[in-house]
Design an enzyme around this catalytic site. Structure first.
Site, mmCIF file in Angstrom:
data_model
loop_
_atom_site.group_PDB
_atom_site.id
_atom_site.type_symbol
_atom_site.label_atom_id
_atom_site.label_comp_id
_atom_site.label_asym_id
_atom_site.label_seq_id
_atom_site.Cartn_x
_atom_site.Cartn_y
_atom_site.Cartn_z
ATOM 1 N N GLU A 153 61.327 147.525 -25.302
ATOM 2 C CA GLU A 153 60.152 146.682 -25.580
ATOM 3 C C GLU A 153 58.964 147.515 -26.065
ATOM 4 O O GLU A 153 57.939 147.613 -25.395
ATOM 5 C CB GLU A 153 59.757 145.889 -24.329
ATOM 6 N N GLU A 305 67.683 140.513 -22.329
ATOM 7 C CA GLU A 305 67.230 140.342 -20.947
ATOM 8 C C GLU A 305 66.781 138.911 -20.727
ATOM 9 O O GLU A 305 66.122 138.318 -21.593
ATOM 10 C CB GLU A 305 66.003 141.206 -20.651
#
Ligand code: GAL
Length: 657
Positions: A153, A305
């Site tokens: 991320e 995720e």
């Protein structure tokens, strides 16, 4: 070039982040036992393992990872291996303080959490590259490896000196001379003219509003600087394992990265999705991120995720009620995902995320969450042969662009209530509720395959984007454009007349007099519906058709919605039901294939390949009329003319021959 198929190998990926360094080795054996029980076929290793692998500068401790890679492979599970470069160990900041980012106020962002790296620090980049090199050399041909996961991320900003230096380099490459930069940034305003490159800094905290083009360029630069970090690591792993695809996990609709541009450099596009279980629109949020990610991937993609239960980053963190995890997971599959993975496999007992759920929660294998995870694993395995690799097609595209979003986020704009993603969300919601499949696209993409293109709101449009929209309509496409669009050019300079002249002409707007933003509680009467958020004072050209006009107030009698042939302009945001009805009407006129008839509200229908997914977002059972003979791939049941869905129920239907 390697692709997602090389990772999935005909399966739907199922598993999650696995952080075994948090556990004694005997737990690893229990982990793999339970993973197999749950049908896990993939785990992501190494995301936060930097300090474990390199406990002091230059050290390498790979033994534990060797054992794990072998253990996991020996149990028939694949590994998504992360370069652990998102979270440098404390020694890095101690020895090299310049690797620590600074916030807008110049304060250091310390270690003790994660992601404390200055993206443009050569020292950080050197250490990250060296570690990636050794990791890739060691595991690039390990049989467990199915996918590289670069960093995690990418989301950091840095206003420090390292970033300042790199920003200047980026600006020199873009503008060449200070004269051109001064012109582009409009520095004649407020005595901001730059006379030497060294005078330029990131847009740090200032006395009053900052230069908007400087801020915009800083956002472009930050996305590019992070992309450079990604590319450097990608190139290293590619050299060692050219056959293994590469991804980095996006955050959903995250403003810090131009995900269109990034996706071009990934073999697999993946995203992390955390809708709030209490949000009545969680299903639409999940659908929208799926549509956006599929469009970036131009095909199947991955949920890297999600949470099996509660997260722990909201004020109040609610669990997922029974069935919701399954519903949202299968919804992602319906919208093109070839895998649904989780953060994380086993819930942590320590650290900042100890109250974040895992596939295996603190309740262990007796827990409800694990029981549901097991069922989901079995269902995905059942679906895989018919689903993996198949496509979702849409005849409608919503345009979204990071540049425009960034330009929109600035100080000193018309209305701070105008929130770009919220407007996009409102338009997507209208299509989602109408069960109209939707892609996303960039305003400069080839749009010719779509019957209908929607621009909820793009404040900044480049000349190329305007050309593209005009060519799309000239080529027979239908365009619906929302308010405050095409206002600024690439440098965030307001276009003469307040909106690109060619666009005004396309929609039949002769004069755009003023923007009239609305307060939270304000609505404008548009006759058949109310408008919210925004209104505009427009004069229509003689040959424009006024579809709806404002009633009462300052804009009484002026056009709210107008069109010229297949080009529509909405100068306000119609309330949800009205927006849905309007877009349904335009979609019908544009020849977009209608959804199945008679779907109860809250039941979503999505076609993927030859299959029809029906998803009940309600807690009440629903009955869906569906003429014909089908087989539900989840249950094997034969279905005729009517489908019954329980609370959060899903059916995946194949037409029976
Ligand atoms: C993601 C992150 C994971 C974990 C998760 C918790 O943003 O990549 O490491 O923190 O959130 O929801």
């Amino acid at each position: 070039m390697p692709a997602l198929d090389d990772t999935t190998r005909g399966r739907l990926l199922f598993g999650g982040d696995y952080n075994p360094e948090q556990w004694p080795e005997e737990v690893w054996l229990d982990d793999v036992r339970l993973m197999k029980k749950a049908g896990v076929n993939s785990v992501t290793l190494g995301v936060f393992s930097w300090a474990r692998i390199e406990p002091r500068p230059g050290a390498r401790e790979f033994d534990w990872l060797d054992r794990l890679m072998d253990l996991i492979h020996g149990n028939g599970i694949g590994v998504v291996l992360a370069t652990p470069t998102a979270s440098p160990p404390p020694w890095m900041g101690t020895l090299h303080p310049e690797t620590l980012p600074r916030d807008e106020d110049g304060r250091i962002v310390w270690w003790g959490s994660r992601q404390q790296f200055a993206h443009s620090s050569p020292v950080y980049r050197r250490y990250a590259a060296a570690l990636t090199e050794d990791l890739a050399a060691r595991y690039g041909s390990h049989p467990a490896l199915t996918l590289w996961h670069i960093n995690n991320e990418y989301c950091t900003y840095d206003w420090g000196d390292e970033a300042a230096r790199a920003f200047r380099g980026w600006l020199r490459a873009k503008y060449g001379t200070l004269e051109v930069l001064n012109e582009a940034w409009g520095t004649a305003f407020w005595s901001q003219r730059y006379d030497a490159w060294d005078e330029i800094i990131p847009p740090r905290r200032a006395q009053y509003m900052r230069n908007p083009t400087q801020v915009l360029d800083f956002k472009r630069f930050t996305s590019d600087a992070l992309l450079e970090c990604y590319l450097a690591e990608r190139d290293i792993v590619n050299r060692h394992s050219p056959h293994i695809p590469v991804t980095t996990n996006f955050m959903p609709l995250w403003s810090g990265q131009d995900a269109w541009q990034w996706a071009e450099h990934e073999d697999v596009v993946s995203v992390d999705i955390y809708p709030d279980p209490r949000d009545p629109w969680a299903g639409q949020d999940n659908a929208m991120i799926g549509d956006l990610t599929r469009s970036q991937a131009r095909g199947p993609w991955l949920v890297m995720e999600q949470a099996a239960g509660p997260v722990n980053f909201r004020g109040v963190n609610h669990p997922k009620p029974r069935g919701l995890n399954r519903l949202l997971s299968l919804q992602s599959v319906a919208r093109g995902a070839d895998g649904v993975c989780f953060f994380q496999w086993r819930a942590s007992r320590q650290g900042a995320e100890k109250f974040h759920s895992g596939m295996l929660g603190h309740a262990g294998e007796e827990g409800r969450v694990f029981a549901e995870v097991k069922e989901l694993g079995a269902e995905l395995a059942r679906l895989a042969p018919a689903v993996a690799g198949t496509r979702v097609t849409a005849e409608v595209a919503i345009l979204h662009d990071w540049d425009s979003w960034w330009a929109d986020q600035q100080e000193g704009r018309v209305s701070a209530r105008l929130d770009h993603p919220e407007v996009v969300r409102a338009w997507h919601r209208a299509l989602w509720e109408a069960n109209t499949p939707t892609d996303f696209a960039h305003p400069e993409h080839d749009l010719s395959r779509y019957r209908l293109v929607l621009v909820p709101h793009l404040y900044l449009l480049t000349d190329t984007a305007v050309d593209n929209l005009l060519a799309y309509v000239a080529g027979g496409g239908t365009l619906v454009c929302g308010f405050h669009t095409g206002v600024a050019d690439h440098d965030d300079r307001v276009r003469p007349g307040g909106m690109d002249a060619r666009l005004r002409d396309l929609f039949g707007i002769s004069v755009l007099h003023e923007w009239w933003p609305l307060e939270a509680e304000e609505r404008v009467d548009c006759g058949a519906f109310y408008g919210t958020l925004w209104s505009e004072e427009l004069t229509a050209a003689d040959d424009a058709e006024v579809v709806a006009a404002y009633r009462g107030g300052e804009l009484d009698g002026l056009p709210a919605l107008l069109r010229r042939d297949r080009a529509w302009y909405f100068s306000t945001l119609p309330e949800p039901a009205a927006l849905r009805a309007l877009l349904t009407r335009v979609a019908h006129e544009a020849g977009v294939r209608p959804p199945p008839h008679g779907l109860p509200l809250g039941v979503e229908a999505v076609r993927r390949g030859e299959l029809l997914f029906l998803l009940n977002h309600g807690r009440d059972a629903a009955t869906v009329p569906l003429p014909g003979h089908y087989r539900d791939l989840l249950t094997g049941a034969a279905i005729q003319d009517v489908v019954s869905l329980g609370r959060y129920g899903v059916a995946v239907l194949e037409q029976a021959s």
